[in-house]
Design a protein around this motif. Structure first.
Motif, PDB file in Angstrom:
ATOM      1  N   GLU A 159      37.711  40.740  49.949  1.00 36.71           N
ATOM      2  CA  GLU A 159      37.055  40.814  48.575  1.00 36.71           C
ATOM      3  C   GLU A 159      37.790  41.738  47.665  1.00 36.71           C
ATOM      4  O   GLU A 159      38.102  41.874  46.424  1.00 36.71           O
ATOM      5  N   LEU A 160      38.464  42.681  48.156  1.00 38.04           N
ATOM      6  CA  LEU A 160      39.355  43.689  47.694  1.00 38.04           C
ATOM      7  C   LEU A 160      40.516  42.907  47.134  1.00 38.04           C
ATOM      8  O   LEU A 160      40.904  43.273  45.918  1.00 38.04           O
ATOM      9  N   ASN A 161      41.039  42.202  47.921  1.00 34.56           N
ATOM     10  CA  ASN A 161      42.116  41.402  47.319  1.00 34.56           C
ATOM     11  C   ASN A 161      42.046  40.406  46.264  1.00 34.56           C
ATOM     12  O   ASN A 161      42.815  40.201  45.200  1.00 34.56           O
ATOM     13  N   LYS A 162      40.903  39.917  46.364  1.00 36.25           N
ATOM     14  CA  LYS A 162      40.482  39.095  45.138  1.00 36.25           C
ATOM     15  C   LYS A 162      40.482  39.863  43.656  1.00 36.25           C
ATOM     16  O   LYS A 162      40.664  39.451  42.789  1.00 36.25           O
ATOM     17  N   LEU A 163      39.633  41.085  43.845  1.00 38.78           N
ATOM     18  CA  LEU A 163      39.452  42.113  42.692  1.00 38.78           C
ATOM     19  C   LEU A 163      40.977  42.448  42.171  1.00 38.78           C
ATOM     20  O   LEU A 163      41.240  42.567  40.959  1.00 38.78           O
ATOM     21  N   TYR A 164      41.870  42.558  43.208  1.00 39.07           N
ATOM     22  CA  TYR A 164      43.027  43.045  42.853  1.00 39.07           C
ATOM     23  C   TYR A 164      43.992  41.952  42.217  1.00 39.07           C
ATOM     24  O   TYR A 164      44.684  41.965  41.016  1.00 39.07           O
ATOM     25  N   GLU A 165      43.782  40.505  42.478  1.00 46.35           N
ATOM     26  CA  GLU A 165      44.215  39.485  41.954  1.00 46.35           C
ATOM     27  C   GLU A 165      43.642  39.385  40.480  1.00 46.35           C
ATOM     28  O   GLU A 165      44.336  39.148  39.388  1.00 46.35           O
ATOM     29  N   GLU A 166      42.361  39.625  40.220  1.00 50.39           N
ATOM     30  CA  GLU A 166      41.660  39.531  38.858  1.00 50.39           C
ATOM     31  C   GLU A 166      42.468  40.753  38.090  1.00 50.39           C
ATOM     32  O   GLU A 166      42.722  40.283  36.849  1.00 50.39           O
ATOM     33  N   ASN A 187      31.289  41.655  64.709  1.00 43.58           N
ATOM     34  CA  ASN A 187      30.442  41.837  63.697  1.00 43.58           C
ATOM     35  C   ASN A 187      31.463  42.946  62.586  1.00 43.58           C
ATOM     36  O   ASN A 187      31.622  42.408  61.342  1.00 43.58           O
ATOM     37  N   VAL A 188      31.994  43.938  63.346  1.00 42.89           N
ATOM     38  CA  VAL A 188      32.541  45.197  62.423  1.00 42.89           C
ATOM     39  C   VAL A 188      33.918  44.215  61.891  1.00 42.89           C
ATOM     40  O   VAL A 188      34.222  44.560  60.785  1.00 42.89           O
ATOM     41  N   ILE A 189      34.689  43.695  62.918  1.00 41.54           N
ATOM     42  CA  ILE A 189      36.116  43.095  62.298  1.00 41.54           C
ATOM     43  C   ILE A 189      35.715  41.850  61.424  1.00 41.54           C
ATOM     44  O   ILE A 189      36.442  41.944  60.246  1.00 41.54           O
ATOM     45  N   LYS A 190      34.714  41.212  61.476  1.00 45.56           N
ATOM     46  CA  LYS A 190      34.392  40.184  60.355  1.00 45.56           C
ATOM     47  C   LYS A 190      34.032  40.796  59.248  1.00 45.56           C
ATOM     48  O   LYS A 190      34.552  40.424  58.002  1.00 45.56           O
ATOM     49  N   ALA A 191      33.072  41.564  59.135  1.00 52.88           N
ATOM     50  CA  ALA A 191      32.674  42.497  57.949  1.00 52.88           C
ATOM     51  C   ALA A 191      33.729  43.171  57.177  1.00 52.88           C
ATOM     52  O   ALA A 191      34.111  43.008  56.012  1.00 52.88           O
ATOM     53  N   ARG A 192      34.645  43.813  57.951  1.00 51.16           N
ATOM     54  CA  ARG A 192      35.910  44.615  57.284  1.00 51.16           C
ATOM     55  C   ARG A 192      36.733  43.710  56.729  1.00 51.16           C
ATOM     56  O   ARG A 192      37.453  43.823  55.645  1.00 51.16           O
ATOM     57  N   SER A 193      37.041  42.477  57.725  1.00 54.72           N
ATOM     58  CA  SER A 193      38.138  41.383  57.021  1.00 54.72           C
ATOM     59  C   SER A 193      37.545  40.971  55.747  1.00 54.72           C
ATOM     60  O   SER A 193      38.395  40.407  54.513  1.00 54.72           O
ATOM     61  N   GLU A 194      36.282  40.837  55.649  1.00 53.18           N
ATOM     62  CA  GLU A 194      35.585  40.123  54.280  1.00 53.18           C
ATOM     63  C   GLU A 194      35.758  40.997  53.276  1.00 53.18           C
ATOM     64  O   GLU A 194      35.970  40.639  52.245  1.00 53.18           O
ATOM     65  N   LYS A 195      35.574  42.473  53.534  1.00 54.08           N
ATOM     66  CA  LYS A 195      35.640  43.378  52.558  1.00 54.08           C
ATOM     67  C   LYS A 195      37.261  43.360  52.303  1.00 54.08           C
ATOM     68  O   LYS A 195      37.476  43.618  50.753  1.00 54.08           O
ATOM     69  N   ILE A 196      38.023  43.282  53.124  1.00 50.66           N
ATOM     70  CA  ILE A 196      39.486  43.249  52.531  1.00 50.66           C
ATOM     71  C   ILE A 196      39.835  42.159  51.660  1.00 50.66           C
ATOM     72  O   ILE A 196      40.626  42.210  50.667  1.00 50.66           O
TER      73      ILE A 196
END
Length: 324
Positions: A124-131, A113-122
Motif C-alpha cells: 500500500e505504501l509503495n502504491k502511494l509512493y508511485e502516485e 497473519n503479521v507477515i501478511k498484514a505487514r506485506s500488504e501495508k508495504i
C-alpha cells in the motif's frame, strides 16, 4: 592573512549553518508532511515499524520452539541409540507435548497473519509512493526520495522475514519426520521387549498347567470345549511368528485372551494330551493352540484326516508358518 582566515572561517560557518538548515528543512518536510499522500505514507510507515517489532518477536518464539523440538529429537535419538547398545538412560522429565504443539500452532498462525498484514501495508505504501512520483512537482522532493529508500528497506526486511520463516518451516518439518522415525524405533523396541516378556510368561504358565493339571475323572465331550475363533477349511498362512519354527501346524483352537486359552489347554491336558502347546501371533493378538507340527502339506492333510474323535479335535485346522 588574518582577514582571509576570518573570512574563510565565516564562510565555513555559514555553509555549515546552511547545511543544517537544509537538513532540518528536509527532516521537517518528512516528519511534518503537508500533502495528503505524504500524510498517508507517514501513517503507514509508522504502522509497519510497529508491526516489525511484533513480527520479530514471533519469529524468535518460532525459532525457540524449533530449537526445543530439535533438542528433544537429539535426546530421543541418543536414548534409542544407547538402548540399542543395552545401555539404560535416565528418562527425561515429563512435559506436555500437546501444550507445546498448541503454542507452536498459535505462534505460526499469528506470524502468518503479521507477515501478511505487514506485506500488504508495504504494498500500500509503495502504491502511494508511485502516485506521488506521478505528480511532477513532487516526483523528486525530499519526501518522495525518502520513501523511495524507506520502501526498499521495508521490502528487504520483509523478504528476510519470509526467508527466515521458510527456513524454520523446513527445519521443523525435517525434525517432525525424524521424530516420528525415532518414535517408531522406540515403539518397536518396546514391542520387542514386551513380546519377549509375554513369551516368558506364556512358557511359565504352560509349564505350570502341565505340572498341576490332573486327568479328568469324567471324560470331556466336544461341547465342553470352547474352540474360540472359527478357522474354516482353508489353510491360513501366518508370517514371521516369533519363537516358533516354520512349518504346518495342526491347530485345535484359537483364542484372543489368556483366560480362554488356559481353560482350553487345561481341559486338553486333563483329557490326556500333555504335549499341547501354543504360539502367539502379535499381528492379530491371537493364541493358536496345537499339539502337532509337520513339514509339508501332505503330512498335514494326513494328520487332519487321522484326527479321530477326540473331543478337543472337533475344529482342527491347518496353519502354515512362514518365517524369514
Amino acid at each position: 592573512q588574518k582577514a582571509k582566515e576570518e573570512a574563510d572561517a565565516q564562510a565555513t560557518l555559514l555553509a555549515e549553518q546552511e547545511a543544517k538548515e537544509e537538513a532540518d528543512a528536509k527532516e521537517n518536510a518528512i516528519s511534518n508532511p503537508t500533502d495528503a499522500l505524504a500524510v498517508s505514507m507517514q501513517t503507514i510507515s509508522k504502522s509497519t515499524e510497529a508491526s516489525k517489532t511484533v513480527q520479530n518477536e514471533l519469529l524468535k518464539q518460532f525459532d525457540d520452539i524449533v530449537a526445543i523440538k530439535d533438542q528433544d529429537l537429539r535426546d530421543m535419538k541418543e536414548e534409542n541409540d544407547l538402548s540399542d547398545q543395552g545401555i539404560t538412560v535416565q528418562p527425561k522429565p515429563f512435559k506436555s507435548v500437546t501444550a507445546e504443539n498448541n503454542a507452536l500452532r498459535a505462534i505460526k498462525a499469528d506470524l502468518d497473519n503479521v507477515i501478511k498484514a505487514r506485506s500488504e501495508k508495504i504494498d500500500e505504501l509503495n502504491k502511494l509512493y508511485e502516485e506521488r512520483v506521478a505528480i511532477g512537482s513532487l516526483a523528486l522532493d525530499e519526501v518522495t526520495l525518502f520513501y523511495k529508500k524507506e520502501i526498499k528497506r521495508l521490502q528487504s526486511e520483509q523478504l528476510k522475514a519470509n526467508e527466515a520463516k521458510s527456513q524454520l518451516d523446513i527445519k521443523l518439518e525435517a525434525i517432525q519426520v525424524a521424530t516420528e522415525f525415532e518414535k517408531r524405533r522406540r515403539i518397536k523396541r518396546a514391542a520387542f521387549t514386551s513380546e519377549d516378556d509375554r513369551y516368558s510368561q506364556d512358557r511359565a504358565k504352560l509349564k505350570n498347567l502341565r505340572e498341576t493339571t490332573k486327568l479328568a475323572e469324567t471324560p470331556f465331550k466336544s461341547e465342553d470345549f470352547d474352540f474360540g475363533e472359527a478357522q474354516g477349511n482353508s489353510i491360513k498362512i501366518l508370517k514371521n511368528i516369533n519363537h516358533i519354527e516354520s512349518g504346518f501346524y495342526l491347530i485345535i483352537a484359537v483364542h484372543g485372551d489368556v483366560k480362554s486359552r488356559d481353560e482350553f489347554i487345561t481341559k486338553v491336558i486333563a483329557s490326556g494330551r500333555t504335549n499341547v502347546d501354543f504360539f502367539h501371533d502379535v499381528n492379530t493378538s491371537k493364541y493358536y493352540i496345537y499339539y502337532d507340527k509337520v513339514d509339508n502339506i501332505s503330512s498335514a492333510n494326513k494328520a487332519l484326516e487321522a484326527k479321530g474323535n477326540r473331543p478337543y479335535n472337533g475344529k482342527m485346522s491347518i496353519v502354515k508358518i512362514e518365517n524369514q
